[in-house]
Design a protein around this motif. Structure first.
Motif, PDB file in Angstrom:
ATOM      1  N   ARG A 230      24.808  65.653  -8.710  1.00 41.70           N
ATOM      2  CA  ARG A 230      25.455  64.492  -9.311  1.00 41.70           C
ATOM      3  C   ARG A 230      26.106  64.866 -10.644  1.00 41.70           C
ATOM      4  O   ARG A 230      27.239  64.462 -10.947  1.00 41.70           O
ATOM      5  N   ARG A 231      25.396  65.645 -11.439  1.00 39.37           N
ATOM      6  CA  ARG A 231      25.923  66.073 -12.740  1.00 39.37           C
ATOM      7  C   ARG A 231      27.167  66.942 -12.565  1.00 39.37           C
ATOM      8  O   ARG A 231      28.166  66.767 -13.273  1.00 39.37           O
TER       9      ARG A 231
ATOM     10  N   ASN B 202      30.251  64.921 -11.437  1.00 43.76           N
ATOM     11  CA  ASN B 202      30.825  64.153 -12.551  1.00 43.76           C
ATOM     12  C   ASN B 202      31.679  65.050 -13.454  1.00 43.76           C
ATOM     13  O   ASN B 202      32.731  64.631 -13.938  1.00 43.76           O
TER      14      ASN B 202
ATOM     15  N   ALA C  53      35.032  65.757 -11.632  1.00 43.12           N
ATOM     16  CA  ALA C  53      35.666  64.591 -11.013  1.00 43.12           C
ATOM     17  C   ALA C  53      37.166  64.521 -11.263  1.00 43.12           C
ATOM     18  O   ALA C  53      37.923  63.988 -10.429  1.00 43.12           O
TER      19      ALA C  53
END
Length: 287
Positions: A3-4, A7, A10
């Motif tokens: 997830r990190r 992000n 992105a």
């Protein structure tokens, strides 16, 4: 960590004028010895596990991984993925299952894949094409098969493309009717990012040599390999290095035991640098 990392990447450019999240879906088979891994059912004389991976092409970063026995069909992995509205999923024709693809369509997600040679359909409409860009046909089609027409009752888009470099003809199928035909072809070409990911995982993290024979031990080692990849992706981004992720990984792999500040290891290094590559490492510069 995934997830990190996602992000952080992105806003990365994938080389196409798209705001959509673009995923590449594929699997790789990791061969095992049947005598040592009897739980990994595959063939009568061979054991194997499959690593089903959904790769976010901004990075690229794996966003979903499922480890199964070697017999699991590729299309079954579609049941394990929650379609993301507006996202584009690029996959090969092993994932052509019209009932499952229709579930993606209903969820307002897009898919790009290749057609199977035995697909039964009829043309509804032909759109103007620019053959100078390799687009030979851009058609709206409907499925004719008794079961497939029920599994996917909507129209599909069929694009015939001839690669100007190789002359190879490819036929794509998508539920996206707004993207230019040449963008659809370019999206499918981006699918090779997931092949590069598999190659790097297998070669640089020695994933063919396992330290345990239980199912949990094999899965743990694969996840450790993925964790190293994602951790390195985070470090590369936070250091703001202007090199590709695979170049960064390659540099680390040839200097694992040097006591040097991490930042200094990458001074004056760019994607054109020539570095010694051992026989068991991925050559990132081969064509």
């Amino acid at each position: 960590m995934i997830r990190r990392a996602r992000n952080l990447y992105a806003d990365d450019d994938i080389g196409l004028d798209l705001d959509n999240t673009v995923y590449a879906l594929d699997s790789t088979t990791i061969d095992l010895c049947l005598a040592l891994f009897p739980w990994a059912d595959f063939r009568s004389t061979k054991a194997a596990v499959k690593m089903h991976t959904l790769l976010d092409l901004r990075g690229p970063i794996p966003s979903f991984i499922h480890i199964s026995n070697g017999k699991m069909g590729d299309a079954l992995a579609l049941d394990l993925i929650t379609p993301e509205t507006g996202a584009i999923y690029v996959m090969d024709r092993g994932y052509v299952d019209f009932r499952r693809l229709h579930a993606f369509h209903v969820a307002h997600a897009f898919f790009v894949t290749r057609t199977k040679s035995n697909m039964k359909y009829h043309r509804v409409y032909s759109w103007p094409v620019e053959k100078s860009k390799g687009i030979m046909a851009d058609q709206t089609v409907a499925l004719d098969g008794f079961y497939t027409s029920k599994d996917y009752p909507e129209h599909l888009r069929r694009i015939s493309f001839r690669d100007p470099d190789t002359g190879k003809r490819l036929v794509f199928m998508t539920n996206n009717f707004t993207l230019p035909a040449e963008t659809v072809a370019a999206l499918y070409k981006k699918r090779w990012q997931v092949e590069l990911f598999f190659k790097w995982i297998k070669q640089n993290l020695r994933i063919k040599h396992f330290y345990g024979t239980s199912e949990n031990a094999v899965k743990a080692q694969i996840w450790i390999a993925v964790s190293v990849y994602v951790l390195v992706a985070i470090i590369k981004k936070e250091m703001a290095l202007e090199i590709s992720l695979y170049t960064f990984l390659q540099i680390l792999s040839v200097r694992p035991f040097e006591k040097v500040q991490l930042s200094s290891a990458f001074l004056d290094i760019d994607d054109r640098s020539s570095m010694p590559i051992s026989s068991n490492q991925l050559n990132l510069f081969e064509t």
